[in-house]
Design an enzyme around this catalytic site. Structure first.
Site, PDB file in Angstrom:
ATOM      1  N   ASP A   1       0.862  -1.184   0.000  1.00 46.90           N
ATOM      2  CA  ASP A   1       0.000   0.000   0.000  1.00 46.90           C
ATOM      3  C   ASP A   1       0.893   1.225   0.000  1.00 46.90           C
ATOM      4  OD1 ASP A   1      -3.258   0.134   0.839  1.00 46.90           O
ATOM      5  OD2 ASP A   1      -2.138   2.024   0.869  1.00 46.90           O
TER       6      ASP A   1
ATOM      7  N   GLU B   1     -13.619  -9.937  -7.709  1.00 49.21           N
ATOM      8  CA  GLU B   1     -13.944 -10.441  -6.371  1.00 49.21           C
ATOM      9  C   GLU B   1     -15.451 -10.362  -6.156  1.00 49.21           C
ATOM     10  OE1 GLU B   1     -15.191  -8.215  -4.027  1.00 49.21           O
ATOM     11  OE2 GLU B   1     -14.851  -6.364  -5.144  1.00 49.21           O
TER      12      GLU B   1
ATOM     13  N   LEU C   1     -16.695 -10.473  -2.853  1.00 41.93           N
ATOM     14  CA  LEU C   1     -16.601 -10.492  -1.395  1.00 41.93           C
ATOM     15  C   LEU C   1     -17.550  -9.467  -0.795  1.00 41.93           C
ATOM     16  CD1 LEU C   1     -12.685 -10.356  -1.158  1.00 41.93           C
ATOM     17  CD2 LEU C   1     -14.152 -12.368  -1.447  1.00 41.93           C
ATOM     18  N   ARG C   2     -18.412  -9.937   0.094  1.00 44.60           N
ATOM     19  CA  ARG C   2     -19.270  -8.993   0.810  1.00 44.60           C
ATOM     20  C   ARG C   2     -18.546  -8.569   2.076  1.00 44.60           C
ATOM     21  NH1 ARG C   2     -23.692 -12.932   2.134  1.00 44.60           N
ATOM     22  NH2 ARG C   2     -21.801 -14.161   2.109  1.00 44.60           N
ATOM     23  N   GLU C   3     -18.539  -7.274   2.331  1.00 44.90           N
ATOM     24  CA  GLU C   3     -17.884  -6.829   3.551  1.00 44.90           C
ATOM     25  C   GLU C   3     -18.598  -7.455   4.751  1.00 44.90           C
ATOM     26  OE1 GLU C   3     -17.210  -2.623   3.805  1.00 44.90           O
ATOM     27  OE2 GLU C   3     -16.508  -2.582   1.743  1.00 44.90           O
TER      28      GLU C   3
ATOM     29  N   PHE D   1     -30.847 -11.646  -1.073  1.00 46.04           N
ATOM     30  CA  PHE D   1     -30.891 -10.289  -1.630  1.00 46.04           C
ATOM     31  C   PHE D   1     -32.315  -9.854  -1.970  1.00 46.04           C
ATOM     32  CE2 PHE D   1     -26.700  -8.338  -1.943  1.00 46.04           C
ATOM     33  CZ  PHE D   1     -25.987  -9.347  -1.299  1.00 46.04           C
ATOM     34  N   LEU D   2     -33.244 -10.302  -1.135  1.00 47.21           N
ATOM     35  CA  LEU D   2     -34.640  -9.880  -1.285  1.00 47.21           C
ATOM     36  C   LEU D   2     -35.100  -9.186  -0.011  1.00 47.21           C
ATOM     37  CD1 LEU D   2     -36.893 -12.567  -3.031  1.00 47.21           C
ATOM     38  CD2 LEU D   2     -36.075 -10.399  -3.925  1.00 47.21           C
TER      39      LEU D   2
ATOM     40  N   GLY E   1     -26.206   0.500  -0.002  1.00 40.74           N
ATOM     41  CA  GLY E   1     -25.117   1.482   0.059  1.00 40.74           C
ATOM     42  C   GLY E   1     -23.810   0.746  -0.094  1.00 40.74           C
TER      43      GLY E   1
ATOM     44  N   CYS F   1     -19.437  -0.454  -3.192  1.00 39.88           N
ATOM     45  CA  CYS F   1     -19.526  -1.123  -4.497  1.00 39.88           C
ATOM     46  C   CYS F   1     -20.805  -0.804  -5.276  1.00 39.88           C
ATOM     47  CB  CYS F   1     -19.368  -2.624  -4.317  1.00 39.88           C
ATOM     48  SG  CYS F   1     -17.647  -3.060  -4.050  1.00 39.88           S
TER      49      CYS F   1
HETATM   50  C1  UDX Z   1     -11.443  -1.323  -3.949  1.00 38.51           C
HETATM   51  C2  UDX Z   1     -12.315  -0.741  -5.054  1.00 38.51           C
HETATM   52  O1  UDX Z   1     -12.831   0.491  -4.654  1.00 38.51           O
HETATM   53  C3  UDX Z   1     -13.395  -1.677  -5.442  1.00 38.51           C
HETATM   54  O2  UDX Z   1     -14.027  -1.226  -6.587  1.00 38.51           O
HETATM   55  C4  UDX Z   1     -12.841  -2.988  -5.762  1.00 38.51           C
HETATM   56  O3  UDX Z   1     -13.799  -3.915  -6.107  1.00 38.51           O
HETATM   57  C5  UDX Z   1     -11.887  -3.466  -4.738  1.00 38.51           C
HETATM   58  O4  UDX Z   1     -10.942  -2.510  -4.398  1.00 38.51           O
HETATM   59  P1  UDX Z   1     -11.579  -1.368  -1.331  1.00 38.51           P
HETATM   60  O5  UDX Z   1     -10.619  -2.469  -1.064  1.00 38.51           O
HETATM   61  O6  UDX Z   1     -12.742  -1.232  -0.442  1.00 38.51           O
HETATM   62  O7  UDX Z   1     -12.199  -1.508  -2.803  1.00 38.51           O
HETATM   63  O8  UDX Z   1     -10.775  -0.006  -1.475  1.00 38.51           O
HETATM   64  P2  UDX Z   1     -10.047   0.840  -0.355  1.00 38.51           P
HETATM   65  O9  UDX Z   1     -10.466   0.393   0.994  1.00 38.51           O
HETATM   66  O10 UDX Z   1     -10.184   2.242  -0.779  1.00 38.51           O
HETATM   67  O11 UDX Z   1      -8.529   0.380  -0.508  1.00 38.51           O
HETATM   68  C6  UDX Z   1      -7.696   0.727  -1.549  1.00 38.51           C
HETATM   69  C7  UDX Z   1      -6.266   0.782  -1.002  1.00 38.51           C
HETATM   70  O12 UDX Z   1      -5.373   1.006  -2.076  1.00 38.51           O
HETATM   71  C8  UDX Z   1      -6.032   1.888   0.020  1.00 38.51           C
HETATM   72  O13 UDX Z   1      -5.470   1.343   1.199  1.00 38.51           O
HETATM   73  C9  UDX Z   1      -5.054   2.835  -0.679  1.00 38.51           C
HETATM   74  O14 UDX Z   1      -4.152   3.447   0.222  1.00 38.51           O
HETATM   75  C10 UDX Z   1      -4.370   1.890  -1.635  1.00 38.51           C
HETATM   76  N1  UDX Z   1      -3.768   2.549  -2.816  1.00 38.51           N
HETATM   77  C11 UDX Z   1      -4.495   3.425  -3.554  1.00 38.51           C
HETATM   78  C12 UDX Z   1      -2.473   2.236  -3.188  1.00 38.51           C
HETATM   79  O15 UDX Z   1      -1.804   1.447  -2.536  1.00 38.51           O
HETATM   80  N2  UDX Z   1      -1.938   2.821  -4.311  1.00 38.51           N
HETATM   81  C13 UDX Z   1      -2.630   3.712  -5.052  1.00 38.51           C
HETATM   82  O16 UDX Z   1      -2.110   4.201  -6.053  1.00 38.51           O
HETATM   83  C14 UDX Z   1      -3.943   4.030  -4.670  1.00 38.51           C
HETATM   84  C1  UDX Z   2     -21.161  -6.291  -2.687  1.00 38.08           C
HETATM   85  C2  UDX Z   2     -21.346  -7.619  -3.430  1.00 38.08           C
HETATM   86  O1  UDX Z   2     -22.389  -8.378  -2.783  1.00 38.08           O
HETATM   87  C3  UDX Z   2     -20.055  -8.416  -3.443  1.00 38.08           C
HETATM   88  O2  UDX Z   2     -20.216  -9.581  -4.245  1.00 38.08           O
HETATM   89  C4  UDX Z   2     -18.884  -7.567  -3.962  1.00 38.08           C
HETATM   90  O3  UDX Z   2     -18.931  -7.406  -5.349  1.00 38.08           O
HETATM   91  C5  UDX Z   2     -18.816  -6.220  -3.272  1.00 38.08           C
HETATM   92  O4  UDX Z   2     -20.097  -5.567  -3.277  1.00 38.08           O
HETATM   93  P1  UDX Z   2     -21.015  -5.464  -0.173  1.00 38.08           P
HETATM   94  O5  UDX Z   2     -21.225  -4.112  -0.762  1.00 38.08           O
HETATM   95  O6  UDX Z   2     -19.876  -5.661   0.755  1.00 38.08           O
HETATM   96  O7  UDX Z   2     -20.854  -6.562  -1.336  1.00 38.08           O
HETATM   97  O8  UDX Z   2     -22.323  -5.901   0.650  1.00 38.08           O
HETATM   98  P2  UDX Z   2     -23.736  -6.546   0.251  1.00 38.08           P
HETATM   99  O9  UDX Z   2     -24.012  -7.611   1.232  1.00 38.08           O
HETATM  100  O10 UDX Z   2     -23.816  -6.900  -1.177  1.00 38.08           O
HETATM  101  O11 UDX Z   2     -24.745  -5.342   0.564  1.00 38.08           O
HETATM  102  C6  UDX Z   2     -24.735  -4.145  -0.207  1.00 38.08           C
HETATM  103  C7  UDX Z   2     -25.838  -3.234   0.256  1.00 38.08           C
HETATM  104  O12 UDX Z   2     -27.115  -3.763  -0.086  1.00 38.08           O
HETATM  105  C8  UDX Z   2     -25.872  -2.988   1.770  1.00 38.08           C
HETATM  106  O13 UDX Z   2     -26.173  -1.635   2.019  1.00 38.08           O
HETATM  107  C9  UDX Z   2     -26.982  -3.899   2.245  1.00 38.08           C
HETATM  108  O14 UDX Z   2     -27.578  -3.469   3.449  1.00 38.08           O
HETATM  109  C10 UDX Z   2     -27.949  -3.812   1.067  1.00 38.08           C
HETATM  110  N1  UDX Z   2     -28.843  -4.989   0.951  1.00 38.08           N
HETATM  111  C11 UDX Z   2     -28.318  -6.218   0.716  1.00 38.08           C
HETATM  112  C12 UDX Z   2     -30.214  -4.809   1.052  1.00 38.08           C
HETATM  113  O15 UDX Z   2     -30.705  -3.682   1.248  1.00 38.08           O
HETATM  114  N2  UDX Z   2     -31.022  -5.913   0.897  1.00 38.08           N
HETATM  115  C13 UDX Z   2     -30.533  -7.157   0.665  1.00 38.08           C
HETATM  116  O16 UDX Z   2     -31.336  -8.093   0.544  1.00 38.08           O
HETATM  117  C14 UDX Z   2     -29.139  -7.322   0.567  1.00 38.08           C
END
Ligand code: UDX
Ligand code: UDX
Length: 476
Positions: free
Chosen positions: A30, A150, A152-154, A268-269, A276, A279
């Protein structure tokens, strides 16, 4: 395999820790040196189930942390790019971090390597990565670019990585596809699931996942299309929930009825205050923008986004309807993260709703099991304070709002809550309770897609008379 993962955010860090868990030698990179120092000290920068265990298990052994990208590239056979891809003001993905990393990788390449997009990126990104790397002097035979999206759901990202439904690999040469197959072999062969010390998953069988090998363009589209489809499912059910409210039907019953059709599925229903996170909002905008660039107007996605925005406005109307006026009202807010199980507040509907309520003059007492620290950084307005538990937030509150689906919020001690609140009013944006339970517990209860509970209010704290006059719903 020696692997570098560039970007140690939610996706990169989980991927790096899980690759180490599969037996690879991993360097997590990073450019944020304070984050890297934190990781080297053994601290965990994000709240994610099983991540602390994996970092503890592999740090200093299979897993190293560094800010030295060129050195990590030279040591690795595969370089995964997992840096952020935020939205630009026009809604398309800002790929400047991806470009920057690609250029740095090009400068360090010293033998055949694969460069793998892990971040969500639009179709053609692999083409652009290849182009900038060639322009920056990398030899055409010294690398291939692949896409390995990926899913991956947070909150459950480690489990999603180690027990995936499928692994998608977009590779345009057999050499590149072979390396990616090798990386995931411990999962696809089932070898990982036979180990004694594996990370458990109670919701998934230990079935080896299939690996789907496609072209890079198809893999890039699979990622955008998956997220767009899941968001569409959420907006669809939110729209149906709104009709349920209008006709007096129950969305939970409707979901059970439609979700048990295996072609639709129950996941997802869940209706609520809209999706939010880092992603869905950004990916929907980016996919819509990609479609527009190809000459196709993907109007369905516009509607999905618009229903999602309306859902927050509808929730605010519910709050008004339950409380009549808002100025000066003391509201307990349960949940600030965009979903349960994470401390991430990016594009959180809860944060947006709290902001609107603060603007209307409400006093907010908020509690989130993991996201209070991050919320303090962005919610800098007056009128909000953070509490250490749901009951502290509820103390002398005029109403309670449930905004995030943390499991513990579904198990509150209702009699205790009723004793500490000034008025027993709960507006639940996540449908965590059965309205009948709330009616029996003496709460006025409003949720999404189900009839409101307008219980004749029992005496609480000696405030019975006041309650009856202060809390009429508009439709009472
Ligand atoms: C990111 C993307 O936003 C998402 O679309 C994708 O699917 C997965 O990667 P996320 O891991 O949540 O999601 O991003 P974030 O938490 O912002 O982490 C990105 C990291 O990259 C940060 O720690 C940042 O410091 C680092 N970074 C950014 C670098 O190391 N080099 C860079 O040039 C820019
Ligand atoms: C999403 C994708 O699911 C995952 O595959 C990856 O591409 C990253 O983006 P994430 O955003 O971590 O994962 O969470 P997710 O569980 O998908 O929920 C996204 C949002 O939708 C949340 O705000 C959640 O509360 C909302 N949600 C989800 C609903 O409102 N209803 C549902 O039934 C499911």
């Amino acid at each position: 395999m020696r692997i570098a993962v560039v970007g140690s955010g939610y996706v990169g860090l989980v991927a790096a820790a899980c690759f180490a868990e599969l037996g690879h030698e991993v360097i997590s990179i990073d450019n944020d040196t304070s984050k890297i120092e934190m990781l080297q000290r053994g601290e965990v920068p994000i709240h994610e189930e099983f991540l602390p265990e994996l970092l503890q298990r592999h740090r200093g052994k299979q897993l190293q942390f560094s800010s030295e990208l060129p050195e990590a590239v030279r040591k690795s056979q595969a370089i995964f790019i997992a840096v952020g891809t935020p939205s630009t003001v026009h809604g398309d993905a800002d790929l400047s971090y991806v470009e920057q990393v690609s250029r740095e990788v090009a400068g360090a390449i010293d033998g055949y390597k694969i460069v793998v997009e892990k971040s969500t990126v639009p179709v053609f990104t692999s083409h652009w990565i290849r182009r900038v790397m060639l322009l920056d002097g990398a030899d055409a035979d010294s690398f291939d670019v692949a896409s390995n999206p990926e899913f991956l759901r947070e909150g459950t990202a480690v489990g999603d990585f180690l027990y995936p439904d499928r692994i998608v690999v977009g590779a345009d040469t057999e050499r590149c596809a072979t390396l990616l197959r090798q990386i995931y072999e411990p999962l696809t062969s089932g070898e990982y699931y036979n180990r004694a010390d594996i990370i458990p998953n109670t919701t998934k069988a230990k079935t080896p996942p299939q690996i789907i090998v496609t072209s890079t363009k198809s893999a890039e589209l699979i990622k955008h299309a998956s997220n767009a489809f899941l968001a569409t499912k959420i907006s669809f059910i939110n729209a149906v929930a709104n009709i349920c409210e209008a006709v007096g039907a129950d969305i939970k019953e409707v979901c059970q009825g439609i979700g048990t059709d295996s072609r639709i599925g129950t996941r997802f229903l869940n209706p609520g205050i809209g999706y939010g996170g880092s992603c869905f909002p950004k990916d929907l905008k980016a996919f819509s923008s990609v479609a527009r660039e190809t000459g196709y107007d993907f109007r369905l996605l516009q509607e999905v986004m618009s229903i999602n925005a309306d859902q927050r406005a509808r929730f605010l109307r519910k709050v008004r309807s339950a409380l009549w006026t808002l100025k000066g009202k003391k509201l307990a807010v349960l949940g600030l993260a965009f979903k349960g199980g994470t401390d991430d507040i990016r594009e959180s509907p809860a944060i947006e709703i709290v902001r609107s309520l603060l603007k209307e003059g409400c006093e907010i007492r908020a509690f989130d099991p993991a996201a209070c620290d991050r919320s303090r950084e962005v919610l800098t307005e007056d009128g909000i304070c953070y509490k250490a538990s749901a009951y502290e937030a509820a103390h002398q509150a005029d109403a309670m709002l449930i905004l995030t689906d943390w499991p513990e919020f579904a198990q509150l001690d209702l009699p205790r809550l009723k004793t500490v609140m000034t008025y027993p009013i709960i507006i639940d944006g996540r449908n965590l309770y059965d309205p009948r339970t709330m009616a029996a517990a003496g709460f006025i209860y409003s949720s999404v897609g189900r009839a409101d509970v307008q219980t004749p209010v029992a005496r609480t704290n000696g405030k019975a008379e006041k309650t009856a006059t202060a809390a009429p719903g508009k439709n009472q």
